[in-house]
Design an enzyme around this catalytic site. Structure first.
Site, mmCIF file in Angstrom:
data_model
loop_
_atom_site.group_PDB
_atom_site.id
_atom_site.type_symbol
_atom_site.label_atom_id
_atom_site.label_comp_id
_atom_site.label_asym_id
_atom_site.label_seq_id
_atom_site.Cartn_x
_atom_site.Cartn_y
_atom_site.Cartn_z
ATOM 1 N N THR A 49 5.931 27.402 9.443
ATOM 2 C CA THR A 49 5.888 27.528 10.900
ATOM 3 C C THR A 49 7.247 27.206 11.512
ATOM 4 O O THR A 49 7.578 27.678 12.602
ATOM 5 C CB THR A 49 4.799 26.617 11.484
ATOM 6 N N TYR A 137 3.454 21.867 -2.169
ATOM 7 C CA TYR A 137 3.012 22.784 -1.122
ATOM 8 C C TYR A 137 2.597 24.090 -1.776
ATOM 9 O O TYR A 137 3.423 24.798 -2.352
ATOM 10 C CB TYR A 137 4.182 22.975 -0.148
ATOM 11 N N LYS A 165 -0.309 19.891 -0.241
ATOM 12 C CA LYS A 165 -0.738 20.679 0.904
ATOM 13 C C LYS A 165 -1.159 22.049 0.391
ATOM 14 O O LYS A 165 -0.372 22.745 -0.255
ATOM 15 C CB LYS A 165 0.401 20.838 1.921
ATOM 16 N N VAL A 209 -2.218 20.146 8.108
ATOM 17 C CA VAL A 209 -0.899 20.527 8.606
ATOM 18 C C VAL A 209 -1.139 21.758 9.487
ATOM 19 O O VAL A 209 -1.104 22.883 9.010
ATOM 20 C CB VAL A 209 0.069 20.814 7.451
#
Length: 320
Positions: A49, A137, A165, A209
């Site tokens: 993002t 991630y 994540k 997140v």
């Protein structure tokens, strides 16, 4: 020294830009205070993002420095260090440690596909050399590589790796990861897609997140707390609000970058930060911007100044 355990909402901060190689510094400052005022539990910078792969390294360094300096240990700051070059990942982690970040976040190197053996050995070499704890991630749509369950379980044996994540959107896989926590009960497992946050926390996940927390931080904090305390009726209500955001402002435009454009444009309409995008992407043109303005009003978000950024964003019921 005890390793950190992260729980709660960690907004993947958008990166406010005023040109391809320049931060919107005032916008960044307003954005950080905006999300902190919503009660978030930490910040994650230089993620998807945040358009991290499109940012030059000097800008990334400035973002880390300014963010950590402004946050001043009020909440943990997690810094993305994903790179195609291991040397760059190490250097970014060193800077993050020097500036006061709490941990670094790493997805598989992108562009060249990695075998599972190569991926595991890469991280086994890298993690012990990092000055900060590491969160893995999983973003297979962008990296072309998935952390297969066997690989993840092997990496759980690396002490400096403290969490995961998952942005795969695969809930069966997510449940399998949670079942593997018997190997490392101290691990944090965070959900990426915000549409799955309530379910993830209800079944034992530690938080999310959530990109939408850039815009409505308290909404996601409230959803996390409701799921944590098993308040199902409230989870359903708050989940519905999250889905309204997902099905509206993330759907303006035609392309995969629309969700970032939607967030940045919304923040611009609220006077928080500029909506300049890293190239080759561009901000919404007037037609899409006007449509987003309408959608925000429908969602109960009052747009005080629909074009230039102001110092006084007006937030209403959806954000409470």
């Amino acid at each position: 020294m005890a390793l950190p355990h992260f729980q709660g909402i960690f907004p993947p901060l958008v990166t406010p830009l005023s040109s391809p190689d320049k931060l919107d510094v005032a916008g960044l400052e307003r954005l950080i205070e905006h999300v902190l005022s919503g009660g978030v539990h930490g910040l994650f910078i230089l993620g998807t993002t945040g358009e991290a792969p499109s940012l030059d390294h000097n800008l990334r360094k400035e973002l880390i420095q300014r963010t950590c300096r402004q946050v001043r240990d009020r909440v943990p700051v997690l810094v993305g260090i994903t790179d195609t070059a291991i040397v760059e990942a190490k250097e970014m982690s060193r800077l993050a440690a020097n500036y006061g970040a709490s941990a670094v976040v790493l997805a598989p190197p992108y562009y060249f596909p990695n075998s599972q053996t190569e991926l595991v050995e890469y991280i086994e070499r890298l993690a012990p050399a990092l000055p900060l704890p590491l969160v893995l991630y999983n973003m297979p749509t962008h990296t072309k590589t998935m952390f297969e369950l066997d690989s993840l379980q092997r990496l759980m044996e690396v002490e400096n790796i403290i969490g995961f994540k998952d942005s795969s959107g695969n809930m069966l896989y997510y449940h399998q990861v949670l079942s593997s926590l018997s190997i490392r009960p101290d691990w944090s497992v965070l959900m990426g897609p915000e549409e799955l946050l309530g379910e993830a926390v209800l079944f034992g996940g530690h938080g999310g997140v959530c990109g939408g927390a850039n815009l409505c931080p308290q909404l996601y904090v409230d959803l996390y707390e409701a799921a944590r305390w098993r308040n199902i009726e409230r989870v359903l209500d708050l989940h519905h609000r999250v889905m309204r955001i997902s099905s509206t402002i993330y759907r303006v435009g035609k392309y995969g970058s629309s969700f970032i454009k939607g967030l940045k444009c919304s923040l611009s309409l609220l006077g928080i930060c500029d909506d300049f995008m890293s190239e080759p992407f561009h901000r919404f043109y007037d037609v899409d911007r006007a449509r987003l303005h309408e959608l925000l009003e429908e969602l109960g978000v009052t747009v005080s100044n629909p074009y230039p950024a102001s110092d006084d964003p007006v937030m209403t019921s959806l954000m409470r």
